[in-house]
Each structure stands twice: as C-alpha cells, then as structure tokens.
Write a protein that holds these residues in place. Structure first.
Motif, short mmCIF file in Angstrom:
data_model
loop_
_atom_site.label_atom_id
_atom_site.label_comp_id
_atom_site.label_asym_id
_atom_site.label_seq_id
_atom_site.Cartn_x
_atom_site.Cartn_y
_atom_site.Cartn_z
N PRO A 1 0.82 -1.22 0.00
CA PRO A 1 0.00 0.00 0.00
C PRO A 1 0.85 1.27 0.00
CG PRO A 1 -0.96 -1.61 1.47
CD PRO A 1 0.35 -2.19 1.02
N GLU A 2 1.99 1.22 0.63
CA GLU A 2 2.84 2.41 0.66
C GLU A 2 3.52 2.71 -0.67
OE1 GLU A 2 2.93 -0.22 2.75
OE2 GLU A 2 5.01 -0.73 3.34
N ASP A 3 3.35 1.84 -1.65
CA ASP A 3 3.84 2.13 -3.00
C ASP A 3 2.85 2.99 -3.78
OD1 ASP A 3 5.05 -1.23 -3.10
OD2 ASP A 3 6.25 0.59 -2.78
N THR A 4 1.69 3.21 -3.22
CA THR A 4 0.68 4.04 -3.89
C THR A 4 1.20 5.45 -4.12
OG1 THR A 4 -1.18 2.78 -2.99
CG2 THR A 4 -1.62 5.05 -3.67
N ALA A 5 1.17 5.89 -5.39
CA ALA A 5 1.72 7.19 -5.75
C ALA A 5 1.51 7.42 -7.23
CB ALA A 5 3.21 7.26 -5.43
N VAL A 6 1.78 8.63 -7.65
CA VAL A 6 1.92 8.91 -9.08
C VAL A 6 3.39 8.69 -9.42
CG1 VAL A 6 1.70 10.61 -10.92
CG2 VAL A 6 0.03 10.57 -9.05
N TYR A 7 3.62 7.89 -10.44
CA TYR A 7 4.98 7.55 -10.86
C TYR A 7 5.34 8.35 -12.12
CZ TYR A 7 5.29 3.77 -7.49
OH TYR A 7 5.35 3.06 -6.31
N TYR A 8 6.53 8.95 -12.06
CA TYR A 8 7.00 9.81 -13.14
C TYR A 8 8.30 9.28 -13.73
CZ TYR A 8 3.82 13.29 -11.13
OH TYR A 8 2.72 13.95 -10.65
N CYS A 9 8.40 9.38 -15.02
CA CYS A 9 9.61 9.07 -15.74
C CYS A 9 10.41 10.36 -15.94
CB CYS A 9 9.21 8.46 -17.08
SG CYS A 9 10.56 8.06 -18.18
N ASN A 10 11.71 10.28 -15.76
CA ASN A 10 12.58 11.44 -15.93
C ASN A 10 13.78 11.07 -16.78
OD1 ASN A 10 15.32 12.64 -14.45
ND2 ASN A 10 13.82 14.20 -15.00
N ALA A 11 14.11 11.96 -17.70
CA ALA A 11 15.31 11.80 -18.53
C ALA A 11 16.27 12.92 -18.19
CB ALA A 11 14.95 11.84 -20.01
N ALA A 12 17.50 12.57 -17.83
CA ALA A 12 18.49 13.57 -17.43
C ALA A 12 19.69 13.49 -18.36
CB ALA A 12 18.92 13.32 -16.00
N GLY A 13 19.96 14.62 -19.01
CA GLY A 13 21.10 14.69 -19.91
C GLY A 13 21.38 16.16 -20.20
N ARG A 14 21.33 16.51 -21.47
CA ARG A 14 21.48 17.93 -21.80
C ARG A 14 20.33 18.74 -21.22
NH1 ARG A 14 22.71 19.00 -27.97
NH2 ARG A 14 23.03 21.05 -27.08
N ARG A 15 19.20 18.06 -21.08
CA ARG A 15 18.03 18.67 -20.45
C ARG A 15 17.46 17.69 -19.43
NH1 ARG A 15 14.77 19.90 -25.93
NH2 ARG A 15 15.79 17.95 -26.52
N SER A 16 16.59 18.20 -18.60
CA SER A 16 15.83 17.34 -17.70
C SER A 16 14.40 17.32 -18.21
CB SER A 16 15.89 17.86 -16.27
OG SER A 16 15.17 16.99 -15.41
N LEU A 17 13.92 16.12 -18.53
CA LEU A 17 12.60 15.96 -19.11
C LEU A 17 11.73 15.11 -18.20
CD1 LEU A 17 13.87 15.07 -22.70
CD2 LEU A 17 13.10 17.31 -21.90
N TRP A 18 10.45 15.42 -18.17
CA TRP A 18 9.50 14.71 -17.32
C TRP A 18 8.29 14.26 -18.11
CZ3 TRP A 18 10.47 13.58 -12.21
CH2 TRP A 18 11.54 14.25 -11.61
N GLY A 19 7.77 13.11 -17.73
CA GLY A 19 6.49 12.67 -18.25
C GLY A 19 5.36 13.23 -17.43
N GLN A 20 4.14 12.86 -17.81
CA GLN A 20 2.96 13.42 -17.16
C GLN A 20 2.57 12.62 -15.92
OE1 GLN A 20 2.86 11.34 -19.66
NE2 GLN A 20 1.28 9.85 -19.10
N GLY A 21 3.15 11.44 -15.76
CA GLY A 21 2.87 10.62 -14.59
C GLY A 21 1.79 9.58 -14.84
N THR A 22 1.87 8.50 -14.08
CA THR A 22 0.84 7.46 -14.14
C THR A 22 0.54 7.01 -12.71
OG1 THR A 22 0.21 5.34 -15.15
CG2 THR A 22 2.51 5.57 -14.47
N GLN A 23 -0.75 6.87 -12.41
CA GLN A 23 -1.17 6.56 -11.04
C GLN A 23 -1.05 5.07 -10.76
OE1 GLN A 23 -2.48 8.67 -8.45
NE2 GLN A 23 -2.22 6.78 -7.26
N VAL A 24 -0.44 4.76 -9.64
CA VAL A 24 -0.39 3.39 -9.13
C VAL A 24 -1.07 3.38 -7.77
CG1 VAL A 24 1.10 1.54 -8.28
CG2 VAL A 24 1.71 2.78 -10.38
N THR A 25 -2.08 2.53 -7.64
CA THR A 25 -2.80 2.41 -6.38
C THR A 25 -2.76 0.95 -5.93
OG1 THR A 25 -4.29 4.21 -6.99
CG2 THR A 25 -4.99 2.76 -5.19
N VAL A 26 -2.24 0.75 -4.72
CA VAL A 26 -2.15 -0.59 -4.16
C VAL A 26 -3.12 -0.66 -2.99
CG1 VAL A 26 -0.65 -2.37 -3.22
CG2 VAL A 26 0.27 -0.65 -4.81
#
Length: 114
Positions: free
Chosen positions: A87-112
C-alpha cells in the motif's frame, strides 16, 4: 516532439505486480540517464530507481528486491517492473530523462489497495 509518455499504472492488490513503461521521443535517448520517481499525496517526490546510459542500476532502499528498472535504447523505452507491491507504494509515478536537459512525463497513477 520531445516527450516522455508513461503507461501501465492502475489498481492492484497488495502483493501484486505492475509494469510501468515510459516511451521517449524527440531526443537522443541513449545518452540520457533515466529515472523513475514517485509522489504520494502530501509527500515530496522521491527517487525510486535509476538506470545509467550503460545499464547500471540503483534503487531506493524501500523498493530494493521488489522493483527492477530496465531500458531498451533501440525502442527508446524504460520500464519499471514492480513486484510484491505494498500500500505504501501508492503514488503517481513519473519518468525522468536527465542529460542535456531534464525531461519529465505526465505521470501514471499506481494504487495498491485491497
């Protein structure tokens, strides 16, 4: 178009598994370190897992032995396999790319939850 798009979130019972995917486009994926973060309600965003450009991995202590991060440079994708979810893994999970720039996705909800 430069973007990261997460998928694979959802509702799962404790002890279950989910596989998150992050599809990248518009940049040289193979040169970026990729990370998964998560943010639970009223908590700060935390680093979950990281994979280097050559595939070295590292994990938060809370997910070691349960989560596995992987990448496919040819497909420009990074995955997060999550097993024995709690249950403590419940969160919005985001993907991040780090290089010349820092990029983020919009997130996906995980509910346990049962």
């Amino acid at each position: 178009q430069v973007q990261l798009v997460e998928s694979g979130g959802g509702l799962v019972q404790p002890g279950g598994s989910l596989r998150l995917s992050c599809a990248a486009s518009g940049f040289t994926f193979s040169t970026y370190v990729m990370r998964w973060y998560r943010q639970a309600p009223e908590k700060e965003r935390e680093l979950v897992a990281v994979i280097s450009t050559i595939g070295n991995t590292n994990y938060a202590d809370s997910v070691k032995g349960r989560f596995t991060i992987s990448r496919d440079n040819a497909k420009k994708m990074v995955d997060l396999q999550m097993n024995n979810l709690k249950p403590e893994d419940t969160a919005v999970y985001y993907c991040n790319a780090a290089g010349r720039r820092s990029l983020w996705g919009q997130g996906t909800q995980v509910t346990v939850s049962s």
